[in-house]
Write a protein that holds these residues in place. Sequence first.
Motif, PDB file in Angstrom:
ATOM      1  N   ALA A 433       0.830  -1.203   0.000  1.00 53.37           N
ATOM      2  CA  ALA A 433       0.000   0.000   0.000  1.00 53.37           C
ATOM      3  C   ALA A 433       0.864   1.253   0.000  1.00 53.37           C
ATOM      4  CB  ALA A 433      -0.930  -0.010   1.212  1.00 53.37           C
ATOM      5  N   ILE A 434       1.948   1.204   0.769  1.00 56.57           N
ATOM      6  CA  ILE A 434       2.835   2.366   0.814  1.00 56.57           C
ATOM      7  C   ILE A 434       3.491   2.575  -0.543  1.00 56.57           C
ATOM      8  CG2 ILE A 434       4.979   3.256   1.803  1.00 56.57           C
ATOM      9  CD1 ILE A 434       4.131   1.879   4.444  1.00 56.57           C
ATOM     10  N   ALA A 435       4.021   1.500  -1.109  1.00 54.55           N
ATOM     11  CA  ALA A 435       4.666   1.617  -2.419  1.00 54.55           C
ATOM     12  C   ALA A 435       3.667   2.099  -3.468  1.00 54.55           C
ATOM     13  CB  ALA A 435       5.259   0.273  -2.833  1.00 54.55           C
ATOM     14  N   GLY A 436       2.450   1.571  -3.396  1.00 51.91           N
ATOM     15  CA  GLY A 436       1.426   1.945  -4.363  1.00 51.91           C
ATOM     16  C   GLY A 436       1.065   3.424  -4.244  1.00 51.91           C
ATOM     17  N   ALA A 437       0.909   3.905  -3.011  1.00 57.19           N
ATOM     18  CA  ALA A 437       0.574   5.312  -2.794  1.00 57.19           C
ATOM     19  C   ALA A 437       1.681   6.209  -3.349  1.00 57.19           C
ATOM     20  CB  ALA A 437       0.385   5.570  -1.300  1.00 57.19           C
ATOM     21  N   PHE A 438       2.903   5.772  -3.146  1.00 58.42           N
ATOM     22  CA  PHE A 438       4.065   6.474  -3.638  1.00 58.42           C
ATOM     23  C   PHE A 438       4.002   6.624  -5.163  1.00 58.42           C
ATOM     24  CE2 PHE A 438       8.838   6.833  -3.436  1.00 58.42           C
ATOM     25  CZ  PHE A 438       8.825   7.891  -2.576  1.00 58.42           C
ATOM     26  N   LEU A 439       3.718   5.501  -5.833  1.00 60.67           N
ATOM     27  CA  LEU A 439       3.652   5.528  -7.297  1.00 60.67           C
ATOM     28  C   LEU A 439       2.545   6.462  -7.772  1.00 60.67           C
ATOM     29  CD1 LEU A 439       4.157   1.754  -8.176  1.00 60.67           C
ATOM     30  CD2 LEU A 439       5.780   3.621  -8.424  1.00 60.67           C
ATOM     31  N   VAL A 440       1.396   6.397  -7.107  1.00 57.53           N
ATOM     32  CA  VAL A 440       0.278   7.265  -7.488  1.00 57.53           C
ATOM     33  C   VAL A 440       0.695   8.723  -7.324  1.00 57.53           C
ATOM     34  CG1 VAL A 440      -2.071   7.985  -6.921  1.00 57.53           C
ATOM     35  CG2 VAL A 440      -1.478   5.554  -6.926  1.00 57.53           C
ATOM     36  N   ALA A 441       1.338   9.035  -6.194  1.00 55.34           N
ATOM     37  CA  ALA A 441       1.728  10.415  -5.922  1.00 55.34           C
ATOM     38  C   ALA A 441       2.660  10.942  -7.009  1.00 55.34           C
ATOM     39  CB  ALA A 441       2.403  10.507  -4.555  1.00 55.34           C
ATOM     40  N   ILE A 442       3.635  10.128  -7.405  1.00 55.05           N
ATOM     41  CA  ILE A 442       4.574  10.571  -8.447  1.00 55.05           C
ATOM     42  C   ILE A 442       3.837  10.847  -9.750  1.00 55.05           C
ATOM     43  CG2 ILE A 442       6.493   9.819  -9.895  1.00 55.05           C
ATOM     44  CD1 ILE A 442       7.408   8.195  -7.428  1.00 55.05           C
ATOM     45  N   ASP A 443       2.925   9.929 -10.094  1.00 46.98           N
ATOM     46  CA  ASP A 443       2.207  10.120 -11.346  1.00 46.98           C
ATOM     47  C   ASP A 443       1.323  11.356 -11.307  1.00 46.98           C
ATOM     48  OD1 ASP A 443       3.245   8.225 -12.921  1.00 46.98           O
ATOM     49  OD2 ASP A 443       1.366   7.212 -13.374  1.00 46.98           O
ATOM     50  N   VAL A 444       0.746  11.644 -10.139  1.00 47.33           N
ATOM     51  CA  VAL A 444      -0.096  12.834 -10.030  1.00 47.33           C
ATOM     52  C   VAL A 444       0.753  14.100 -10.180  1.00 47.33           C
ATOM     53  CG1 VAL A 444      -1.538  14.171  -8.456  1.00 47.33           C
ATOM     54  CG2 VAL A 444      -1.882  11.710  -8.668  1.00 47.33           C
ATOM     55  N   LEU A 445       1.951  14.088  -9.576  1.00 46.52           N
ATOM     56  CA  LEU A 445       2.832  15.254  -9.693  1.00 46.52           C
ATOM     57  C   LEU A 445       3.176  15.549 -11.147  1.00 46.52           C
ATOM     58  CD1 LEU A 445       5.377  14.836  -6.752  1.00 46.52           C
ATOM     59  CD2 LEU A 445       3.551  16.506  -6.984  1.00 46.52           C
ATOM     60  N   LYS A 446       3.396  14.483 -11.925  1.00 48.35           N
ATOM     61  CA  LYS A 446       3.779  14.652 -13.326  1.00 48.35           C
ATOM     62  C   LYS A 446       2.587  14.946 -14.214  1.00 48.35           C
ATOM     63  CE  LYS A 446       5.939  11.174 -15.080  1.00 48.35           C
ATOM     64  NZ  LYS A 446       6.212   9.738 -15.193  1.00 48.35           N
ATOM     65  N   GLU A 447       1.406  14.535 -13.763  1.00 48.19           N
ATOM     66  CA  GLU A 447       0.244  14.492 -14.638  1.00 48.19           C
ATOM     67  C   GLU A 447      -0.149  15.885 -15.127  1.00 48.19           C
ATOM     68  OE1 GLU A 447      -3.384  13.843 -16.490  1.00 48.19           O
ATOM     69  OE2 GLU A 447      -3.082  15.280 -14.868  1.00 48.19           O
ATOM     70  N   LEU A 448      -0.462  15.998 -16.391  1.00 51.37           N
ATOM     71  CA  LEU A 448      -0.861  17.294 -16.925  1.00 51.37           C
ATOM     72  C   LEU A 448      -2.295  17.341 -17.472  1.00 51.37           C
ATOM     73  CD1 LEU A 448      -0.078  20.217 -17.643  1.00 51.37           C
ATOM     74  CD2 LEU A 448       0.885  19.335 -19.759  1.00 51.37           C
ATOM     75  N   PRO A 449      -2.680  16.442 -18.380  1.00 54.75           N
ATOM     76  CA  PRO A 449      -3.980  16.638 -19.056  1.00 54.75           C
ATOM     77  C   PRO A 449      -5.180  16.721 -18.120  1.00 54.75           C
ATOM     78  CG  PRO A 449      -2.983  14.520 -19.674  1.00 54.75           C
ATOM     79  CD  PRO A 449      -1.954  15.281 -18.928  1.00 54.75           C
ATOM     80  N   ILE A 450      -5.271  15.841 -17.149  1.00 52.36           N
ATOM     81  CA  ILE A 450      -6.445  15.872 -16.281  1.00 52.36           C
ATOM     82  C   ILE A 450      -6.456  17.171 -15.475  1.00 52.36           C
ATOM     83  CG2 ILE A 450      -7.674  14.738 -14.389  1.00 52.36           C
ATOM     84  CD1 ILE A 450      -6.650  12.106 -15.347  1.00 52.36           C
ATOM     85  N   ALA A 451      -5.272  17.544 -14.989  1.00 54.73           N
ATOM     86  CA  ALA A 451      -5.181  18.783 -14.206  1.00 54.73           C
ATOM     87  C   ALA A 451      -5.639  19.969 -15.043  1.00 54.73           C
ATOM     88  CB  ALA A 451      -3.740  18.983 -13.733  1.00 54.73           C
ATOM     89  N   LEU A 452      -5.205  20.021 -16.305  1.00 57.13           N
ATOM     90  CA  LEU A 452      -5.588  21.121 -17.175  1.00 57.13           C
ATOM     91  C   LEU A 452      -7.093  21.179 -17.375  1.00 57.13           C
ATOM     92  CD1 LEU A 452      -2.998  21.327 -20.080  1.00 57.13           C
ATOM     93  CD2 LEU A 452      -3.683  23.142 -18.530  1.00 57.13           C
ATOM     94  N   LEU A 453      -7.698  20.012 -17.484  1.00 52.00           N
ATOM     95  CA  LEU A 453      -9.124  19.976 -17.785  1.00 52.00           C
ATOM     96  C   LEU A 453      -9.989  20.313 -16.578  1.00 52.00           C
ATOM     97  CD1 LEU A 453      -9.355  16.876 -20.132  1.00 52.00           C
ATOM     98  CD2 LEU A 453      -9.975  19.214 -20.723  1.00 52.00           C
TER      99      LEU A 453
END
Lengths: 522, 371
Positions: A433-453
């Motif tokens: 769960a910790i590793a998974g949360a970590f991966l999600v967090a990194i992807d959210v930091l990088k994520e652009l299209p959803i944030a833009l929309l």
Amino acid sequence: MIGAISPKKEAWIELWQGPLPGMLWTTGALLVLVSAGTLILGTGLAWLTTMYDFPGRRIFTWSLMLPLAMPAYILGFVFLSIFDFAGPVQSAMRNFFGRDVWFPNVNSIWSAAVVMTLTLYPYVYILARLAFREQTSATYESARLLGDSRFNAARRVILPMARPTLAVGIALVMMETLTDFATVQYFNVKTISVGIYQVWQGMFDRETAVELAALVLLIAVIILAVERVFRGQAKYYQHGGSRGLRRVKLSGWRRNVAIAIPLVVLFLAIAMPIAQLLFWIFKSPAVVTDLSRAFEFLSNSLGFAIAAAGGAAFLALFAAGGARFSGRPSVRRAARLVIIGYAVPGPVVGIGVLVMLTWVIESSGANPTNVVLLSFIGLVYAYIVRFMALAYGSIDASLEKITPSIVDSAHTLGAGPTRVMRQIYFPIARSGAIAGAFLVAIDVLKELPIALLIRPFGLTTTSIWVWQLAAESRWAAAAIPSLLIVATAILPIILYLRSDKRFHSPALEQSRPIPDSRKVKK
Amino acid sequence: MNDLQESSQLGTELAVDTIDVMVPSSRKGLEVDSVYKKIDSRPILLGIDLKIDPGESVTLLGPSGCGKTTLLRVIAGLERPEAGAVRLGDQTLSDPHSFMPPEKRQIGMVFQDWALFPHLDVAHNVSYGLAKDNEKRETIVENILEMVGLSGLGSRMPSTLSGGEKQRVAIARSLAPQPHVLLLDEPFSNLDTSLRASVRSETRSLLRDLGMTTLFVTHDQEEAFILSDEIAVMDSGVIRQQASPHEIYERPHDLWVAAFIGNANLLPGLAEGTTAQTVLGAIPLAKSAFGPQTLLLRPEQIHLEPGSSAQVKRVEFYGHGCTYWIDFNGTELIVRSTSKPSFTSGETVALTYQGPGVAAYPKESSEKEAR
């Protein structure tokens, strides 16, 4: 999403007579170029580091994954700045060969394909390596003894066995390519996703945007269907024989080429962009120093990352547990549904959530404060839908350790269901769960299209900030936030992948004695 | 750790005083009474009757897929039977009206893959079944680990143990809460052959010394003969015979059991009371019978001497003895001898029967049963 299901006829006609055919063609061409590029680069590099031994192989093995941390929307503008007319490469060539020296047009689909290949090939590389690693030497050696050359054994045995895995990797790459609308805009490449974004941002024409999104969704479904066909029912398990494929030591010019290829890839995908970003910062600090709102943007990003990571891990904990341990098949199926979001392109998730939000806002007549709050919730929700699969996969992998007989034996030792949850399930799922949360967090930091929309009006995250500056060609100013994003994404990749045993050679590295830290404790 | 090395230092000498800690407060017997069980609408158990006296050890022996493991799970409470009852002593564990969950039954189980908790060290694995407020927790864990020969390994994680050590942790863990009955599902099948024999006799004597009521499951005949006071031979969801190993071998209940256990020569004969006429001459019967019968002759009960009535097809020499495959007028017979081979393949021989009265089965039924 509901809106996408009932397309209006007039909207389609209008689209079809306008820019749609061109956008479709461009999208198709980009998909073909990028998947061919990543297939060749990813599989080739995986083959090189699995089958051959040469100086630096161990370092290349994990460092070739670092481009995962370089978002295409950052590499894209760095690439543009270096190779366009005013950039250092063309200037140097003009100085050397004269004014009329030929140079390929940088604002083309080819440049976009190169940039996306360099940032997306790690998906194929990682999966191809896993596929090669899982194969035992016995199969390959049998093929050799039956008369195949190295090359033929690879073509007839190893690659076909890796095919299902490679299909998954290419499907992932195609999804990312299909839904990217930021990078391609630097290069003036108009794909359907660009169309959605422009229709949405420019005209706030929800209807048309939703129609286009439905089209993107359709293409995504086609990609998934093709992937299914390619993967077939095939699942090639191999038993026993822990020894992996034997590596061949390279020498002479072959060795030099083997070192040069990964070096060039790493230079183009990581070293060059980072050097350029650093160069901007040191060369023109004045342009760069507008950091007045940096802290605000960064904390916005972190806030979303933490909320989405926590939510995704929490939900995945129950979903994965339910999928594995529920007695009812319907619960198991429902639990697996949650990971579908990862196969749905970001903008589609984004628009779906947006349509939902608009509906909620309109029907409830919410006041502006609530609208902001709702968009915040909507964005976190979209992130959870989109990235839940990462947390789920990570938790599910750690749950592999809990065989049915482990649960049974806990019962025979007197533990009821809640005690099994508390003492077996949660402790074992925790690391996942910790590793998974970590991966999600990194992807959210990088994520652009959803944030833009979906971002609440006026709210900017680090990735949006980078994109806005880059879109205005204020590249130097985008250097610091870009480096920030790359750094947050790169550190965990280094820490995580270097320690990931699956990724290294099974024969040599796994025979190391297991360190027994517990022994010291007592 | 090297498995061979380990076998020699196995819980060798059971520290006798530690046993006192372990003897179950009250020995209880187990009774399974016409249990039926379906899984995914496929019938698995078709009316199972099984009885284990207090302190006795029984082995369930049968081919793969006959329902052995399901029966074990029904007894443990991990599966709920559709009909029939399971009783422990005078207590009903399950019947059509009631079902006691596994955690309440005080029945221990050792799984085929041992199912150690991967996130807990050895000591915590062993103490898992002990009550939180048990003051003697640590003493019990220490004693049991000593008993199974794992003293000092309490802080090791399961992933760092060898197969033999894991197996012993699994047994220690299931013994710790002092269960009334211990169930073991193929507990030795994941061990190396070299290690299996020693761990097996070890486990057997440990459980016998503890006076534990035990039910083993295995598909390995040799294991079944060594492990237990009684063998229950199971086939396609029913128990065909429950008896001592000796009786199972000498007097199988039917032809299926006869053919399943050991090697069997099935010979037609015409019974005339206490003897039967066969191609090998008159053979004594264990029970008097009349009419056409099928006789069970074990390979070691037939003897070879020079002659011309049969031909040796094949010989296998094992060091401690040998086995012949004999062609006797088109019937293949297996003959075992404890001496070194005195005939080679192709030689002609004569056969005689030497032994006590044999089991005989009426002809009509035998055709059906032998499949």
